[in-house]
Design a protein around this motif. Structure first.
Motif, mmCIF file in Angstrom:
data_model
loop_
_atom_site.group_PDB
_atom_site.id
_atom_site.type_symbol
_atom_site.label_atom_id
_atom_site.label_comp_id
_atom_site.label_asym_id
_atom_site.label_seq_id
_atom_site.Cartn_x
_atom_site.Cartn_y
_atom_site.Cartn_z
ATOM 1 N N TYR A 61 0.822 -1.196 0.054
ATOM 2 C CA TYR A 61 0.266 -0.155 0.202
ATOM 3 C C TYR A 61 0.997 1.389 -0.096
ATOM 4 N N GLY A 62 1.724 1.042 0.850
ATOM 5 C CA GLY A 62 2.918 2.599 1.191
ATOM 6 C C GLY A 62 3.368 2.576 -0.725
ATOM 7 N N ILE A 63 3.732 1.721 -1.649
ATOM 8 C CA ILE A 63 4.066 1.705 -2.580
ATOM 9 C C ILE A 63 3.196 1.987 -3.898
ATOM 10 N N LEU A 64 2.469 1.554 -3.654
ATOM 11 C CA LEU A 64 0.855 2.474 -5.009
ATOM 12 C C LEU A 64 0.797 3.692 -4.179
ATOM 13 N N LEU A 65 0.969 3.974 -2.682
ATOM 14 C CA LEU A 65 0.746 5.718 -2.606
ATOM 15 C C LEU A 65 1.875 6.427 -3.273
ATOM 16 N N GLU A 66 3.150 5.596 -3.056
ATOM 17 C CA GLU A 66 3.868 6.631 -3.074
ATOM 18 C C GLU A 66 4.170 6.907 -4.971
ATOM 19 N N TYR A 67 3.602 5.840 -5.607
ATOM 20 C CA TYR A 67 3.837 5.962 -6.646
ATOM 21 C C TYR A 67 2.626 7.374 -7.491
ATOM 22 N N ALA A 68 1.675 6.962 -7.032
ATOM 23 C CA ALA A 68 -0.127 7.581 -7.462
ATOM 24 C C ALA A 68 0.286 8.943 -6.720
ATOM 25 N N GLU A 69 1.326 8.948 -5.629
ATOM 26 C CA GLU A 69 1.076 10.761 -5.247
ATOM 27 C C GLU A 69 2.443 11.496 -6.053
ATOM 28 N N ASP A 70 3.361 10.902 -6.668
ATOM 29 C CA ASP A 70 4.372 11.312 -6.946
ATOM 30 C C ASP A 70 4.470 11.150 -8.877
ATOM 31 N N PHE A 71 2.904 10.755 -9.424
ATOM 32 C CA PHE A 71 2.190 10.541 -10.514
ATOM 33 C C PHE A 71 2.336 12.367 -10.770
ATOM 34 N N ARG A 72 2.467 12.549 -11.802
ATOM 35 C CA ARG A 72 1.966 13.931 -12.039
ATOM 36 C C ARG A 72 1.141 13.704 -13.106
ATOM 37 N N PHE A 73 0.163 14.572 -12.972
ATOM 38 C CA PHE A 73 -1.119 14.718 -13.510
ATOM 39 C C PHE A 73 -1.002 15.826 -15.043
ATOM 40 N N SER A 74 -1.648 15.800 -16.070
ATOM 41 C CA SER A 74 -1.930 16.883 -17.423
ATOM 42 C C SER A 74 -2.954 17.083 -18.272
ATOM 43 N N PHE A 75 -3.405 18.613 -17.996
ATOM 44 C CA PHE A 75 -4.241 19.003 -17.725
ATOM 45 C C PHE A 75 -4.473 20.109 -19.190
ATOM 46 N N THR A 76 -3.367 18.620 -20.456
ATOM 47 C CA THR A 76 -2.991 19.616 -21.539
ATOM 48 C C THR A 76 -4.403 18.967 -22.727
ATOM 49 N N ASP A 77 -4.863 19.736 -23.770
ATOM 50 C CA ASP A 77 -6.379 19.352 -24.526
ATOM 51 C C ASP A 77 -5.855 18.282 -24.905
ATOM 52 N N GLU A 78 -5.145 17.733 -24.879
ATOM 53 C CA GLU A 78 -4.617 16.725 -26.110
ATOM 54 C C GLU A 78 -4.802 15.285 -24.782
ATOM 55 N N GLU A 79 -4.579 15.512 -23.769
ATOM 56 C CA GLU A 79 -4.083 14.771 -22.388
ATOM 57 C C GLU A 79 -5.941 14.518 -22.123
ATOM 58 N N PHE A 80 -6.682 15.691 -22.111
ATOM 59 C CA PHE A 80 -8.229 15.126 -21.432
ATOM 60 C C PHE A 80 -9.089 14.831 -22.807
ATOM 61 N N LEU A 81 -8.639 14.984 -24.724
ATOM 62 C CA LEU A 81 -9.216 14.299 -25.458
ATOM 63 C C LEU A 81 -8.863 13.157 -25.542
ATOM 64 N N ALA A 82 -7.580 12.656 -25.254
ATOM 65 C CA ALA A 82 -7.428 10.917 -25.174
ATOM 66 C C ALA A 82 -8.198 10.218 -24.458
ATOM 67 N N GLN A 83 -8.326 10.887 -23.196
ATOM 68 C CA GLN A 83 -9.352 10.432 -22.048
ATOM 69 C C GLN A 83 -10.691 10.466 -22.012
ATOM 70 N N ASN A 84 -11.135 11.382 -23.628
ATOM 71 C CA ASN A 84 -12.555 11.432 -23.897
ATOM 72 C C ASN A 84 -12.992 11.360 -24.959
ATOM 73 N N PRO A 85 -13.123 10.451 -25.496
ATOM 74 C CA PRO A 85 -12.758 10.554 -27.296
ATOM 75 C C PRO A 85 -13.823 11.134 -27.878
ATOM 76 N N GLU A 86 -15.259 10.852 -27.105
ATOM 77 C CA GLU A 86 -16.635 11.305 -27.331
ATOM 78 C C GLU A 86 -16.570 12.944 -27.948
ATOM 79 N N GLU A 87 -15.344 13.183 -26.893
ATOM 80 C CA GLU A 87 -15.200 14.949 -26.792
ATOM 81 C C GLU A 87 -14.083 15.213 -27.979
ATOM 82 N N ARG A 88 -13.631 14.243 -28.108
ATOM 83 C CA ARG A 88 -12.601 14.642 -29.786
ATOM 84 C C ARG A 88 -13.955 14.594 -31.201
ATOM 85 N N ILE A 89 -14.760 13.591 -30.520
ATOM 86 C CA ILE A 89 -15.193 13.505 -31.825
ATOM 87 C C ILE A 89 -16.121 14.591 -32.400
#
Length: 96
Positions: A55-83
């Protein structure tokens, strides 16, 4: 943390694909309930140590993950919006 440690932690939790932080926390609670000497079916203190370490390892990894809030990232996660954006100006498919 090494990649192998991360893989071992995922194996202990039984995860194979993408998971959310909420799913990690929920699974940790489930595993602790089954492994805890006072409340669980198993009475193995080593198993609860492994679960907490994973659990400590998974939390450490998740906390260190950097989220990208760019248009490309949003559209990659929401393909219906891209269409929708792609065909928004089309008279047949878009909003007239």
């Amino acid at each position: 943390m090494t990649f192998q440690e991360l893989q071992n932690a995922l194996k202990i939790f039984g995860f194979t694909g993408r998971v959310t932080l909420r799913e990690i926390k929920k699974r940790h609670r489930e595993l602790v309930k089954t492994c805890h000497p006072d409340t669980g079916e198993q009475n193995d203190p080593e198993q609860i140590r492994l679960v907490n370490a994973a659990y400590g390892i998974l939390l450490e990894y998740a906390e260190d993950f950097r989220f990208s809030f760019t248009d490309e990232e949003f559209l990659a996660q929401n393909p219906e919006e891209r269409i929708r954006l792609q065909f928004a100006d089309d008279p047949l498919w878009g909003s007239n």
